[in-house]
Scaffold this motif. Structure first.
Motif, mmCIF file in Angstrom:
data_model
loop_
_atom_site.group_PDB
_atom_site.id
_atom_site.type_symbol
_atom_site.label_atom_id
_atom_site.label_comp_id
_atom_site.label_asym_id
_atom_site.label_seq_id
_atom_site.Cartn_x
_atom_site.Cartn_y
_atom_site.Cartn_z
ATOM 1 N N ASN A 1 3.806 5.786 -5.341
ATOM 2 C CA ASN A 1 3.730 5.872 -6.798
ATOM 3 C C ASN A 1 2.654 6.873 -7.235
ATOM 4 O OD1 ASN A 1 5.797 4.074 -7.250
ATOM 5 N ND2 ASN A 1 4.446 2.294 -7.439
ATOM 6 N N LYS B 1 3.860 1.542 -1.216
ATOM 7 C CA LYS B 1 4.461 1.695 -2.532
ATOM 8 C C LYS B 1 3.447 2.260 -3.523
ATOM 9 C CE LYS B 1 8.076 -1.772 -2.278
ATOM 10 N NZ LYS B 1 8.617 -2.990 -2.867
ATOM 11 N N LYS B 2 2.180 1.790 -3.449
ATOM 12 C CA LYS B 2 1.144 2.309 -4.334
ATOM 13 C C LYS B 2 0.901 3.777 -4.037
ATOM 14 C CE LYS B 2 -1.393 -1.926 -5.325
ATOM 15 N NZ LYS B 2 -2.687 -2.598 -5.229
ATOM 16 N N ARG B 3 0.863 4.122 -2.748
ATOM 17 C CA ARG B 3 0.622 5.492 -2.347
ATOM 18 C C ARG B 3 1.785 6.381 -2.816
ATOM 19 N NH1 ARG B 3 -1.035 6.367 3.735
ATOM 20 N NH2 ARG B 3 -2.972 5.457 3.008
ATOM 21 N N ARG C 1 0.834 -1.210 0.000
ATOM 22 C CA ARG C 1 0.000 0.000 0.000
ATOM 23 C C ARG C 1 0.860 1.247 0.000
ATOM 24 N NH1 ARG C 1 -4.574 -1.305 4.488
ATOM 25 N NH2 ARG C 1 -5.384 -3.188 3.505
#
Length: 181
Positions: A13, A9-11, A7
């Protein structure tokens, strides 16, 4: 815990993507602004040139306005625009196109005469100096004592030019302003 890292890493990105998008938009706006500024500077310089020309024209017209009551100015304009003449003068009206052609031909004749005179002067100078070898730009005379064909052709054209000079001014007539004042 692996979910949390995923999460994050997604945030991260998404945040990077939004920041990159903002930077691209700002660069685009900046480029358009720079282009607009350059265009305005060019337009400003063109308008300044035009303004300078108009100021010069204005000053010329003001000077003409001051001289408009001058009798010499009035006479000059009457002669130019209305083709008026003084008593006893003769006005020769020439076709403007024809007079320009005659003037151009006279210039060509004068140039040819000047060239012929320079050639004659150079020949006199070469006759006075001992001629052991011809100069690099001159051709050696033919063996039978005659001048090369090119030189004799130039002399003939010079003679023709002087013959034309005597006839052309008579055909052209006098200038528009009379000489009997």
């Amino acid at each position: 815990m692996a979910e949390r890292n995923g999460r994050k890493k997604k945030r991260v990105n998404v945040v990077r993507l939004v920041l990159a998008l903002i930077v691209v938009v700002l660069v685009g706006v900046g480029a358009v602004s720079v282009k607009t500024i350059i265009g305005l500077h060019l337009e400003k310089s063109e308008l300044e040139k035009e303004n300078a020309m108009l100021e010069q024209e204005k000053s010329d017209l003001q000077a003409e306005l001051k001289s408009i009551d001058d009798l010499e100015y009035i006479e000059e304009q009457a002669r130019k625009q209305l083709r008026m003449i003084k008593p006893g003068e003769v006005l020769f009206v020439l076709d403007e196109k024809r007079s320009e052609e005659v003037e151009q031909e006279e210039q060509e004749i004068l140039q040819e005469e000047a060239d012929a005179q320079k050639e004659a002067d150079s020949e006199e100078a070469s006759d006075e100096a001992p001629a052991e070898e011809p100069a690099p730009d001159e051709e050696a005379p033919a063996e039978d004592g005659e001048a090369p064909a090119e030189e004799s052709g130039e002399e003939e054209s010079g003679e023709e030019a002087s013959g034309e000079e005597a006839t052309e001014p008579e055909e052209a007539g006098e200038p528009e302003t009379g000489e009997d004042e």
